[in-house]
Design an enzyme around this catalytic site. Structure first.
Site, PDB file in Angstrom:
ATOM      1  N   GLN A  74       0.842  -1.196   0.000  1.00  0.00           N
ATOM      2  CA  GLN A  74       0.000   0.000   0.000  1.00  0.00           C
ATOM      3  C   GLN A  74       0.880   1.249   0.000  1.00  0.00           C
ATOM      4  O   GLN A  74       1.936   1.255   0.629  1.00  0.00           O
ATOM      5  CB  GLN A  74      -0.889  -0.006   1.250  1.00  0.00           C
ATOM      6  CG  GLN A  74      -2.016   1.001   1.176  1.00  0.00           C
ATOM      7  CD  GLN A  74      -2.977   0.902   2.361  1.00  0.00           C
ATOM      8  OE1 GLN A  74      -2.665   0.247   3.346  1.00  0.00           O
ATOM      9  NE2 GLN A  74      -4.115   1.545   2.255  1.00  0.00           N
ATOM     10  N   GLY A  75       0.452   2.286  -0.687  1.00  0.00           N
ATOM     11  CA  GLY A  75       1.184   3.551  -0.694  1.00  0.00           C
ATOM     12  C   GLY A  75       0.220   4.699  -0.492  1.00  0.00           C
ATOM     13  O   GLY A  75      -0.020   5.502  -1.394  1.00  0.00           O
TER      14      GLY A  75
ATOM     15  N   SER B 274      -0.349   6.435   3.155  1.00  0.00           N
ATOM     16  CA  SER B 274       0.120   7.393   4.165  1.00  0.00           C
ATOM     17  C   SER B 274       1.438   8.059   3.774  1.00  0.00           C
ATOM     18  O   SER B 274       2.264   7.471   3.070  1.00  0.00           O
ATOM     19  CB  SER B 274       0.338   6.683   5.499  1.00  0.00           C
ATOM     20  OG  SER B 274      -0.879   6.243   6.020  1.00  0.00           O
TER      21      SER B 274
ATOM     22  N   SER C 269       3.832  -1.772   4.543  1.00  0.00           N
ATOM     23  CA  SER C 269       4.260  -3.118   4.931  1.00  0.00           C
ATOM     24  C   SER C 269       4.707  -3.882   3.686  1.00  0.00           C
ATOM     25  O   SER C 269       4.060  -3.799   2.646  1.00  0.00           O
ATOM     26  CB  SER C 269       3.117  -3.886   5.604  1.00  0.00           C
ATOM     27  OG  SER C 269       2.788  -3.248   6.808  1.00  0.00           O
TER      28      SER C 269
ATOM     29  N   GLU D 279     -11.252  -2.476   3.057  1.00  0.00           N
ATOM     30  CA  GLU D 279     -10.356  -2.753   4.172  1.00  0.00           C
ATOM     31  C   GLU D 279     -11.149  -2.864   5.474  1.00  0.00           C
ATOM     32  O   GLU D 279     -10.943  -3.756   6.274  1.00  0.00           O
ATOM     33  CB  GLU D 279      -9.305  -1.641   4.291  1.00  0.00           C
ATOM     34  CG  GLU D 279      -8.322  -1.898   5.430  1.00  0.00           C
ATOM     35  CD  GLU D 279      -7.130  -0.965   5.407  1.00  0.00           C
ATOM     36  OE1 GLU D 279      -7.344   0.250   5.274  1.00  0.00           O
ATOM     37  OE2 GLU D 279      -5.996  -1.450   5.531  1.00  0.00           O
TER      38      GLU D 279
END
Lengths: 397, 340
Positions: A130-131, A133, A165, A248
């Site tokens: 994931q990108g 934040s 992560s 999510e």
């Protein structure tokens, strides 16, 4: 309303049980200290699942899924959690692909994007990260500043992401970039697929409080991403990201939710056999027993809420804000369960490892659970969503 | 598996919710005349007319043949408006009579000719006493005025006692001023109907838990609407995170209890092995949800919440009535921790 599974569903459950029983991997998952080994292990396991038809159970058949109702996916998770298998929830490197990127692509992707990426996710051929934040855009995600400028057929990206992560071992990233700096902050964002092997990407692992380094910062220096990698349209990324976050909060953590019941059973057994000062065992202590009792009731309620949510999500394409209710309930409860586990362990909870490389999994789990009320939206953000979108209260920021 | 109410169930709930909100909103207690009278004869006839007391009974005796889950959904609606516990007692009494094959009395209760009130008995052992038909001990009766029977449960056995068999009834002021409390003594009193069916214990526990879930939800809704309308520092207090997030927590608490209520009612209906555990879980959670939300609702109302000019205090007080009734016959912990 009923709790009865159909004959077909029960038959499916039996098939899952039988398969899991005879296909448990002989080796356990490597320690998270060796990320490449984890990647290899998780992908190999995913491939095994896919080959036997257990991957993408509720995904459309045209992209390699089984096209079954969500209730079958729930049954899979329930049996999987009980069978003591490799991590099947958010711990796996396949999690972002299966729970975020995949559902987002199914919901908003083009035909070409879907047929290229979805089979790779299902078959264990690609890891996603994931990108979202950034150092200055956490809970206030829409103020993100990673910049993307159109140059020919590409976006040229510069900036930084954080809390990614498995960035180190990922092939693709669901990346949010700012493509319009003039527009209001929610209107200038684009959701794009970033190939993690692109030149100009630098990754710096961050050690988290549980001692692991799967968490990373990602830096982008003139990274070129083809325009055809945009999902949901240029400057329409906020809407796409909100659908990702709905998945999510709505369905991604069903596996984790179901697993908590198994964790609590293990804790109850631990309390029955652990010596306790001035008592026979931990369970004979009134305070421990009362806490365990309350948590058991709450874990039952979590299951009831999960069933309600699965029932509801069988009738809608996109999970609604009620996902935040379960997320908040689950994340806080999961922390209290591991905390009680520490109290039952007493001073054994101080001994992280007697042998190098073999840490006490219960202690690691306890420490890792501090992330549950931060990731996927902090508990504060979940409360704001519940207050505004369910109760109709005014915005509180 | 489907935990969403179907369209028929949603329709029933919305009709009942609207009826109760119009006819006997919790606001009715602003009328001092009505205090100490959460039971009213005219309301009773309307509830009878809706088939309230026979909702899960078979059609052959005049019931609607719906499920226990429908019955607890009604209990939840009753809880929202603080309807009299006499409704719980009479619903449970119908179950008791049908379980014991006393259909005539079941029908009299369903048609409003007879009514049962709920009583709490701290140290009653019905089974031991009834060998000699000889119940003894102190009881507390709620809204028992003009009731024909008193319903008592000791956690194993449930029974109906003829109200006329009670002597020595004494009125007392209840912490919940919307309820008429009487203290009475059973002395060598006999049961009219008695059952040792454990399913009756579960049903009574679920009806009380349903009312408590209703209290938790009503408190949440009152708090949220007050947070929207009340202004301080020039804006709605719901825009302050301290209030906004309290309301969100109330929503989570209520939702967990409601989901567990539905699950438990279905587990009992479907005679699942875990039914006892599920009922005990909702009893524990519903008690906690009711008092947590009732307390937060008073707090969010500020000074007004502390007065009797607003009804926030009534949810707190009714919680204590239901909690004590439950605690007198239903222990959660052994039921929850015995299954591992």
């Amino acid at each position: 309303m009923d709790l009865t599974f159909t004959a077909e569903e029960n038959q499916f459950r039996q098939q899952v049980r039988d398969w899991l029983h005879s296909n448990r991997p002989s080796e356990s998952r490597p320690s998270v200290a060796d990320l490449s080994a984890c990647r290899e292990y998780d992908l190999a396991w995913q491939k095994t699942l896919a080959e036997s038809g257990w991957a993408g159970i509720a995904w459309p058949t045209e992209y390699g899924g089984r096209g079954l109702p969500l209730v079958q996916q729930l049954i899979w998770y329930e049996e999987y959690a009980k069978a003591d298998m490799p991590p099947g929830g958010s711990e796996s490197v396949c999690f972002v692909g299966l729970a975020h990127a995949g559902p987002t692509l199914i919901y908003s992707g083009s035909e070409e994007q879907k047929s290229f990426h979805l089979p790779k996710i299902i078959n264990g051929d690609a890891v996603w990260c994931q990108g979202f934040s950034e150092p200055s855009a956490g809970s206030d995600l829409a103020s993100l500043r990673t910049k993307a400028v159109i140059d020919g057929d590409d976006l040229v990206v510069n900036g930084q992401k954080v809390w990614t992560s498995y960035a180190d071992v990922a092939d693709y990233q669901e990346l949010l970039v700012r493509t319009d700096f003039e527009a209001p902050k929610h209107k200038g964002i684009t959701w794009v697929i970033c190939d993690m092997k692109s030149p100009g990407i630098t990754i710096r692992p961050i050690k988290n409080m549980a001692g692991n380094t799967e968490f990373c910062e990602v830096f982008y220096d003139d990274v070129r991403i083809p325009l055809k990698n945009i999902i949901g349209g240029l400057n329409n990324g906020w809407k796409t990201a909100m659908s990702t976050l709905s998945f999510e909060r709505g369905t991604a953590f069903i596996a984790d939710q179901v697993e908590l019941e198994v964790d609590l059973k293990a804790l109850e057994q631990l309390a029955h056999r652990t010596k306790f000062p001035n008592e026979k065992t931990a369970i004979s202590n009134d305070v421990i027993a009362a806490r365990l009792c309350e948590m058991k009731a709450e874990v039952n309620a979590l299951k009831a809420m999960t069933y309600m949510s699965v029932s509801k999500n069988m009738t809608q394409d996109l999970p609604g804000p009620e996902g935040s209710v379960i997320r908040l309930f689950y994340s806080k409860l999961s922390q209290r369960v591991t905390q009680l586990c520490m109290d039952v362990l007493q001073s054994e909870g101080l001994v992280l490892s007697r042998v190098p490389g073999a840490a006490n999994h219960l202690i690691e789990k306890y420490l890792f659970r501090y992330s549950a009320t931060i990731g996927a939206g902090t508990e504060q953000i979940q409360r704001s969503i519940i207050a505004e979108r369910i109760l109709g209260l005014p915005k509180s920021r | 598996m489907n935990l969403l109410p179907n369209s028929e169930q949603s329709e029933i709930v919305s009709v009942i919710r609207e009826f109760l909100a119009n006819e006997i909103s919790v606001r009715r207690y602003q009328d001092e005349e009505l205090l100490g009278r959460s039971y009213s004869a005219s309301l009773w006839q309307q509830l009878v007319g809706m088939g309230w007391f026979g909702i899960s009974q078979s059609e052959s005796i005049g019931g609607s043949a719906l499920g226990l889950v429908d019955e607890v959904m009604l209990a939840r609606e009753a809880g929202r408006q603080l309807v009299s516990p006499t409704v719980i007692a009479t619903t449970a009494a119908v179950h008791l009579c049908t379980a014991m094959g006393n259909e005539p009395l079941a029908q009299q209760l369903m048609t409003g000719q007879k009514r049962a009130a709920l009583a709490l008995a701290e140290s009653l052992n019905i089974e031991a006493s009834t060998e000699a038909n000889n119940l003894n001990g102190e009881i507390k009766i709620f809204d028992g005025e003009n009731a024909d029977f008193i319903f008592v449960c000791d956690g194993h056995s449930s029974c109906l006692i003829k109200a006329s068999a009670l002597t020595d009834r004494q009125s007392a002021a209840c912490i919940d001023e919307s309820i008429a409390l009487e203290l009475a003594t059973l002395s060598a009193t006999s049961c009219e109907v008695l059952s040792k069916e454990s399913s009756l214990v579960n049903i009574l526990a679920l009806l009380l838990a349903g009312n408590l879930v209703g209290i938790a939800e009503a408190a949440r809704d009152q708090a949220a609407s007050y947070a929207i309308e009340r202004e301080q520092f020039g804006k709605a207090i719901g825009s302050f995170q301290s209030i906004n997030h309290m309301c969100a927590d109330m929503a989570v608490t209520a939702e967990a209890a409601w989901a567990q209520l539905a699950y438990a009612a279905l587990a009992v209906t479907e005679k699942m092995d875990c039914a006892e555990l599920q009922v005990a879980s909702v009893v524990l959670l519903a008690k906690k949800a009711a008092i947590d939300n009732a307390r937060d609702n008073v707090q969010i109302h500020g000074g007004v919440g502390f007065t009797v000019e607003y009804d926030a205090h009534l949810f707190v007080k009714r919680y204590h009535v239901y909690k004590e009734i439950l605690d007198a016959f239903y222990e959660c912990q052994p039921r929850i921790l015995s299954e591992s």
